[in-house]
Design a protein around this motif. Structure first.
Motif, PDB file in Angstrom:
ATOM      1  N   GLU A  81      -4.838  -8.419   0.882  1.00  0.00           N
ATOM      2  CA  GLU A  81      -4.096  -8.839   2.069  1.00  0.00           C
ATOM      3  C   GLU A  81      -2.853  -7.985   2.269  1.00  0.00           C
ATOM      4  O   GLU A  81      -2.534  -7.585   3.398  1.00  0.00           O
ATOM      5  N   TRP A  82      -2.153  -7.704   1.196  1.00  0.00           N
ATOM      6  CA  TRP A  82      -0.971  -6.843   1.273  1.00  0.00           C
ATOM      7  C   TRP A  82      -1.362  -5.486   1.854  1.00  0.00           C
ATOM      8  O   TRP A  82      -0.657  -4.931   2.711  1.00  0.00           O
ATOM      9  N   TRP A  89       9.423  -5.415   0.702  1.00  0.00           N
ATOM     10  CA  TRP A  89       8.725  -4.505  -0.209  1.00  0.00           C
ATOM     11  C   TRP A  89       8.519  -3.109   0.365  1.00  0.00           C
ATOM     12  O   TRP A  89       7.975  -2.243  -0.317  1.00  0.00           O
ATOM     13  N   ILE A 134      -4.713 -11.135  -2.934  1.00  0.00           N
ATOM     14  CA  ILE A 134      -3.357 -10.870  -2.444  1.00  0.00           C
ATOM     15  C   ILE A 134      -3.129  -9.363  -2.315  1.00  0.00           C
ATOM     16  O   ILE A 134      -2.508  -8.898  -1.353  1.00  0.00           O
ATOM     17  N   TRP A 135      -3.639  -8.593  -3.288  1.00  0.00           N
ATOM     18  CA  TRP A 135      -3.545  -7.133  -3.153  1.00  0.00           C
ATOM     19  C   TRP A 135      -4.261  -6.679  -1.879  1.00  0.00           C
ATOM     20  O   TRP A 135      -3.755  -5.820  -1.144  1.00  0.00           O
ATOM     21  N   THR A 191       8.061 -11.602  -4.363  1.00  0.00           N
ATOM     22  CA  THR A 191       7.025 -10.575  -4.421  1.00  0.00           C
ATOM     23  C   THR A 191       5.798 -11.192  -3.763  1.00  0.00           C
ATOM     24  O   THR A 191       5.789 -12.390  -3.476  1.00  0.00           O
ATOM     25  N   PRO A 192       4.747 -10.425  -3.515  1.00  0.00           N
ATOM     26  CA  PRO A 192       3.549 -11.048  -2.943  1.00  0.00           C
ATOM     27  C   PRO A 192       2.973 -12.155  -3.822  1.00  0.00           C
ATOM     28  O   PRO A 192       2.194 -12.983  -3.350  1.00  0.00           O
ATOM     29  N   ARG A 218       3.268  -9.808   7.471  1.00  0.00           N
ATOM     30  CA  ARG A 218       3.626  -8.392   7.507  1.00  0.00           C
ATOM     31  C   ARG A 218       5.143  -8.207   7.570  1.00  0.00           C
ATOM     32  O   ARG A 218       5.698  -7.307   6.940  1.00  0.00           O
ATOM     33  N   LEU A 240      -2.436   0.378  -2.686  1.00  0.00           N
ATOM     34  CA  LEU A 240      -2.624  -1.047  -2.959  1.00  0.00           C
ATOM     35  C   LEU A 240      -4.087  -1.379  -3.221  1.00  0.00           C
ATOM     36  O   LEU A 240      -4.407  -2.178  -4.113  1.00  0.00           O
ATOM     37  N   ALA A 279       6.415  -8.537   4.200  1.00  0.00           N
ATOM     38  CA  ALA A 279       6.013  -7.386   3.382  1.00  0.00           C
ATOM     39  C   ALA A 279       6.922  -6.189   3.624  1.00  0.00           C
ATOM     40  O   ALA A 279       7.412  -5.552   2.683  1.00  0.00           O
ATOM     41  N   ILE A 310       1.099 -14.204   2.752  1.00  0.00           N
ATOM     42  CA  ILE A 310       2.268 -13.409   3.089  1.00  0.00           C
ATOM     43  C   ILE A 310       2.126 -12.946   4.535  1.00  0.00           C
ATOM     44  O   ILE A 310       1.039 -12.956   5.100  1.00  0.00           O
TER      45      ILE A 310
END
Length: 606
Positions: A561-562, A396, A558-559, A420-421, A389, A576, A392, A387
């Motif tokens: 990275e988000w 989101w 992924i969490w 979503t991510p 930024r 997160l 994001a 993903i």
């Protein structure tokens, strides 16, 4: 040997070509890839390349695979290397490890401009552009003479940048001026546009080899996904040809082979394309058939070069047509003819991997395929981020509470946001059929990341569920995957044990590496399969421990990275990272595919 030196010395009466592989996510897939590499190496590629995951996420696997290709298969290797989001020292470590393994070719990637105020994890400050990586290697006393350096180019434009074509060519020229030796392009399907673009590249004063990347179509779904991800232009003729066969994966694959052959002929006829790069996605059949269809299959250039070196009068002493009249059909055939040292091959090389390997890749489906497949865990070509930024923040926003996260997943289900991510697009048509059930789970705080409804034998030509050749039937077991708290996992586990009656299987795993399941060791749940005339039953979606654990690790990354897109100590990052540390990923399968509501009724009782 350096690729530029090999290109300069290349004398065969056909274009050269290279093949690209990625390191599979599972040990079984990695082991089985080696025999596939050995067979494809018998087709005579000038080099083989190995991808590098974003931020060094596949560092160890990439180096291991590249080293084995270079030193066991004895084929010169090109190691992809990205610099974006690489922690300090990782670039030096990777270059040093490549040099120790005898690798002399690097594809230096991630030429993106700085992304403003993105909150990345700590990175090496020397690298913000791909040109920085090229310049660093060229100016380093330790590495400057060790590598031939390639860079990426984007004939259809860069999917992550808003710059126009002239701006992209400026980026490319900067990388070349920094010391690049060759260029490999992103995949494309519009040959006319590529040839037009190539003229502009030459007009820019760029004279180094430009190697176009060709990726044969495998399935219609993967074609749509990859072209969207890469921002590829798709000619109307390709769209028209695919439309009537889009549900028949076998016909799509056949068309993909024919299209690739036609593209190669058009490109090489231009006079400025001396070689090509084939993106294999770790699949074997299509690339082999393209090479054979072009009439290029035969002895390896390394073998011919060795013959030239060994003969007193060099190439003039050898009748190549008489010397290489047999085309090996497998690595084991090559070994018996003395073309490959049989002691260098994996034990099962050339015999086909265990459990009918050919069926693994008939309908490649990313992580849902067989975890033993070398193609398990399909990656994008350049190892780009999952993903961005910008995505994001636009989709989101600034989640600060668990309720905010629940609303993000619900908005996706309602079609208010298109991703979503964990899901890079709107809901599929089949997901719309279980929309109410998915909404109910998400309102409960069980954020869904994968699901499918039960299907009891619909025709393979069905607009929603169909796949494979016509005159067949396809089946599905209902399953769902979601994030939940440990308290929820305890409740689910108890419910399955007391009331599942043997109909319900589950896996649950967390960030720390714990895994809970009622599936016995070695158990494998086929949740999508098809029955077709003249074939064994084909199983395209399989859920078992190895594939679940692989996906679990990716999902929690992924969490992470988000979270990096928000400032350290911000509410968003704390939320997160807390979710990553505390939640579990749960996968549940209900085996009663004849009862469409079985899974949802069972979950509704919780």
């Amino acid at each position: 040997m350096k690729l530029t030196e090999k290109i300069a010395a290349y004398r065969l009466n056909r274009p050269f070509y290279t093949f690209e592989f990625f390191p599979p996510k599972t040990d079984e897939g990695f082991e089985n890839l080696l025999s596939r590499v050995a067979r494809l190496a018998s087709l005579g590629p000038l080099a083989l390349s190995v991808t590098w995951g974003a931020g060094g996420s596949t560092k160890d696997r990439s180096l291991e695979l590249a080293g084995l290709i270079q030193n066991v298969e004895k084929v010169d290797t090109i190691l992809h290397l990205t610099c974006t989001n690489m922690e300090g020292g990782m670039v030096d470590d990777a270059l040093r490890a490549a040099k120790e393994r005898g690798i002399q070719n690097i594809l230096a990637l991630r030429g993106d401009p700085p992304r403003g105020e993105e909150y990345w994890i700590p990175t090496d400050p020397r690298f913000t552009h791909g040109a920085d990586l090229v310049s660093y290697i060229r100016s380093s006393p330790e590495f400057s003479s060790s590598f031939s350096i390639g860079v990426a180019a984007y004939p259809d434009g860069h999917a992550d940048r808003d710059s126009d074509e002239d701006g992209e060519l400026d980026y490319l020229k900067a990388k070349v001026d920094a010391g690049a030796d060759f260029i490999m392009t992103q995949l494309f399907y519009d040959c006319d546009n590529f040839l037009r673009w190539l003229k502009k590249v030459r007009g820019k004063g760029i004279t180094i080899p430009v190697i176009p990347s060709i990726m044969p179509l495998q399935t219609y779904a993967s074609f749509l996904r990859l072209t969207k991800f890469c921002g590829s232009r798709v000619p109307d003729s390709v769209v028209s040809a695919l439309e009537p066969i889009r549900h028949d994966d076998a016909q799509v694959k056949e068309y993909g082979i024919a299209l690739a052959i036609d593209m190669v002929k058009r490109l090489t006829a231009s006079g400025d394309v001396a070689g090509l790069h084939f993106c294999t996605l770790n699949l074997e059949k299509s690339v082999r058939r393209v090479i054979e269809g072009l009439g290029w299959a035969g002895g390896s250039p390394e073998i011919r070069n060795k013959l030239i070196t060994d003969m007193p009068n060099g190439a003039d002493s050898i009748d190549f047509e008489a010397t290489m009249t047999i085309t090996p059909t497998s690595a084991s055939d090559s070994a018996t003819k003395g073309l490959i040292d049989s002691t260098s091959l994996p034990p099962d090389a050339g015999r086909g991997e265990i459990n009918n390997a050919s069926s693994w890749d008939e309908y490649p489906n990313g992580r849902f395929g067989d975890f033993k497949s070398p193609a398990f865990g399909e990656q994008d070509q350049w190892g780009g981020p999952v993903i961005t930024r910008g995505e994001a923040l636009a989709n989101w926003g600034q989640p600060k509470t668990v309720s905010d996260l629940t609303e993000i997943f619900l908005r996706h289900l309602r079609g208010e946001i298109d991703s979503t991510p964990f899901s890079h697009g709107p809901l599929s048509p089949e997901s719309m059929l279980i929309l109410k059930q998915l909404e109910k789970l998400n309102r409960k705080g069980w954020w869904t990341v994968g699901s499918q409804p039960a299907v009891d034998g619909v025709r393979s030509t069905d607009e929603v569920f169909g796949w494979g050749p016509p005159s067949g039937y396809v089946y599905q077991k209902g399953f769902v995957e979601f994030f939940a708290t440990q308290e929820d996992v305890d409740q689910i586990e108890k419910k399955i044990k007391e009331d599942g009656g043997g109909w319900v299987d589950y896996f649950a795993g967390n960030f720390e590496g714990q895994c809970r399941s009622n599936v016995p060791d070695g158990g494998r749940n086929a949740v999508t399969w098809g029955v077709f005339p003249g074939q064994e039953v084909l199983q395209t979606t399989i859920i078992e421990r190895e594939s679940f654990l692989s996906w679990k690790d990716e999902a929690f990354s992924i969490w992470s990275e988000w979270a990096t897109f928000y400032a350290p100590d911000s509410e968003e990052r704390k939320l997160l990272e807390g979710i990553r540390d505390q939640r579990w990923l749960v996968s549940i399968v209900h085996h009663d595919y004849k009862e469409a509501s079985a899974l949802w009724s069972f979950l509704g009782e919780l």
